[in-house]
Design a protein around this motif. Structure first.
Motif, short mmCIF file in Angstrom:
data_model
loop_
_atom_site.label_atom_id
_atom_site.label_comp_id
_atom_site.label_asym_id
_atom_site.label_seq_id
_atom_site.Cartn_x
_atom_site.Cartn_y
_atom_site.Cartn_z
N ARG A 103 0.84 -1.20 0.00
CA ARG A 103 0.00 0.00 0.00
C ARG A 103 0.87 1.25 0.00
O ARG A 103 0.47 2.29 -0.48
CB ARG A 103 -0.87 0.03 1.26
N PHE A 104 2.06 1.13 0.61
CA PHE A 104 2.89 2.32 0.78
C PHE A 104 3.91 2.46 -0.34
O PHE A 104 5.10 2.27 -0.15
CB PHE A 104 3.56 2.29 2.16
N VAL A 105 3.38 2.77 -1.53
CA VAL A 105 4.28 3.08 -2.65
C VAL A 105 4.45 4.59 -2.65
O VAL A 105 3.71 5.30 -1.99
CB VAL A 105 3.70 2.59 -4.00
N GLY A 106 5.43 5.08 -3.38
CA GLY A 106 5.64 6.52 -3.39
C GLY A 106 6.29 6.96 -2.09
O GLY A 106 7.02 6.20 -1.47
N PHE A 107 5.98 8.17 -1.66
CA PHE A 107 6.64 8.70 -0.46
C PHE A 107 5.80 8.44 0.78
O PHE A 107 4.60 8.66 0.78
CB PHE A 107 6.88 10.21 -0.60
N GLY A 108 6.43 8.00 1.84
CA GLY A 108 5.76 7.98 3.13
C GLY A 108 5.39 6.61 3.64
O GLY A 108 4.62 5.88 3.02
N TRP A 109 5.99 6.26 4.75
CA TRP A 109 5.58 5.14 5.57
C TRP A 109 5.94 3.75 5.08
O TRP A 109 5.54 2.77 5.68
CB TRP A 109 4.07 5.23 5.86
N ASN A 110 6.72 3.63 4.00
CA ASN A 110 7.09 2.28 3.56
C ASN A 110 8.05 1.63 4.56
O ASN A 110 7.80 0.52 5.03
CB ASN A 110 7.65 2.29 2.13
N TYR A 153 -3.04 13.76 -1.21
CA TYR A 153 -2.02 12.72 -1.07
C TYR A 153 -1.81 12.40 0.41
O TYR A 153 -1.80 11.25 0.83
CB TYR A 153 -0.72 13.22 -1.71
N ARG A 154 -1.69 13.47 1.22
CA ARG A 154 -1.47 13.28 2.67
C ARG A 154 -2.67 12.60 3.32
O ARG A 154 -2.52 11.75 4.19
CB ARG A 154 -1.15 14.62 3.34
N GLY A 155 -3.87 12.97 2.86
CA GLY A 155 -5.09 12.35 3.38
C GLY A 155 -5.14 10.87 3.07
O GLY A 155 -5.48 10.05 3.94
N CYS A 156 -4.79 10.51 1.83
CA CYS A 156 -4.77 9.10 1.43
C CYS A 156 -3.77 8.32 2.30
O CYS A 156 -4.06 7.21 2.75
CB CYS A 156 -4.35 8.95 -0.04
N LEU A 157 -2.61 8.92 2.50
CA LEU A 157 -1.58 8.26 3.30
C LEU A 157 -2.09 7.99 4.72
O LEU A 157 -1.89 6.92 5.28
CB LEU A 157 -0.30 9.11 3.33
N GLN A 158 -2.80 8.98 5.27
CA GLN A 158 -3.36 8.84 6.62
C GLN A 158 -4.36 7.67 6.67
O GLN A 158 -4.34 6.86 7.59
CB GLN A 158 -4.02 10.15 7.05
N THR A 159 -5.21 7.56 5.65
CA THR A 159 -6.19 6.46 5.58
C THR A 159 -5.48 5.11 5.52
O THR A 159 -5.86 4.17 6.20
CB THR A 159 -7.09 6.65 4.32
N LEU A 160 -4.42 5.04 4.70
CA LEU A 160 -3.67 3.79 4.57
C LEU A 160 -3.00 3.43 5.89
O LEU A 160 -2.92 2.25 6.26
CB LEU A 160 -2.62 3.91 3.46
N ARG A 161 -2.51 4.43 6.61
CA ARG A 161 -1.88 4.18 7.91
C ARG A 161 -2.89 3.58 8.87
O ARG A 161 -2.59 2.64 9.60
CB ARG A 161 -1.32 5.48 8.48
N GLU A 162 -4.11 4.14 8.88
CA GLU A 162 -5.15 3.64 9.78
C GLU A 162 -5.51 2.19 9.44
O GLU A 162 -5.66 1.35 10.32
CB GLU A 162 -6.38 4.55 9.75
N GLU A 163 -5.63 1.91 8.13
CA GLU A 163 -5.91 0.55 7.66
C GLU A 163 -4.81 -0.40 8.12
O GLU A 163 -5.08 -1.51 8.57
CB GLU A 163 -5.89 0.53 6.13
N PHE A 164 -3.58 0.04 7.95
CA PHE A 164 -2.42 -0.77 8.32
C PHE A 164 -2.47 -1.11 9.82
O PHE A 164 -2.26 -2.24 10.22
CB PHE A 164 -1.12 -0.04 7.97
#
Length: 186
Positions: A103-110, A153-164
């Motif tokens: 899920r964490f492609v691109g920048f952030g949290w990989n 982009y930041r919002g999507c990343l936050q959603t993915l973090r919560e899912e994770f």
């Protein structure tokens, strides 16, 4: 020969018998041209002279602080460190370790999510006393620019973090609570 020495010291850790992530301490330079240090002693003197810094010291110290650079300076044997929020060291792991979360492609949290998963699976986080890497300056990636400029982009990343986090809770139960608590207190 450094790579032989490195391989030897890694073999002594008997990794096949234990779950460990070997942390390679990361440094950076703001110079585009750098004579790469040939030894830890040389690296330490460059650090003291200010031609090198601990990685992301100016912008994101949390990412590498748990490596404990002060301890690394004098360490002669690998030492364990504890997981902390936002820890994203560079690691050497066996091939059969958990994979990066795609899920964490691109920048952030990989890297952050990967280390969290290793920790959840009770991997030892071991800092190598004689290994190091140096990040060289380069133009910002397309993805970090998107992260900085786009609230979407930041919002999507936050959603993915919560899912994770939810997935970690499902997989590791109560043991995964510390990741969520850490996240909430940030």
């Amino acid at each position: 020969h450094p790579s032989y020495h490195h391989r030897n010291s890694i073999q002594q850790l008997e990794l096949p018998q234990r779950k460990a992530a070997l942390i390679v301490p990361a440094f950076e330079t703001l110079h585009y041209r750098l004579t790469f240090p040939k030894s830890k002693a040389e690296l330490l003197s460059m650090l003291d002279m200010g031609s090198l810094y601990t990685f992301r010291y100016h912008v994101w110290p949390k990412g590498h602080a748990p490596t404990d650079y002060a301890k690394w300076r004098t360490a002669t044997v690998p030492y364990r460190v504890a997981w902390q929020p936002d820890f994203e060291p560079y690691v050497v792991v066996r091939r059969d370790c958990p994979k990066y979360d795609q899920r964490f492609v691109g920048f952030g949290w990989n890297k952050v999510s990967h280390i969290m998963e290793l920790d959840a699976q009770e991997y030892e986080l071991l800092v190598l006393p004689n290994a190091f890497m140096i990040h060289m300056p380069h133009a910002p990636s397309f993805d970090i620019s998107k992260f900085r400029l786009s609230a979407g982009y930041r919002g999507c990343l936050q959603t993915l973090r919560e899912e994770f986090h939810q997935d970690l809770s499902r997989r590791y139960g109560a043991a995964a609570l510390k990741y969520l608590t850490a996240e909430r207190s940030l």
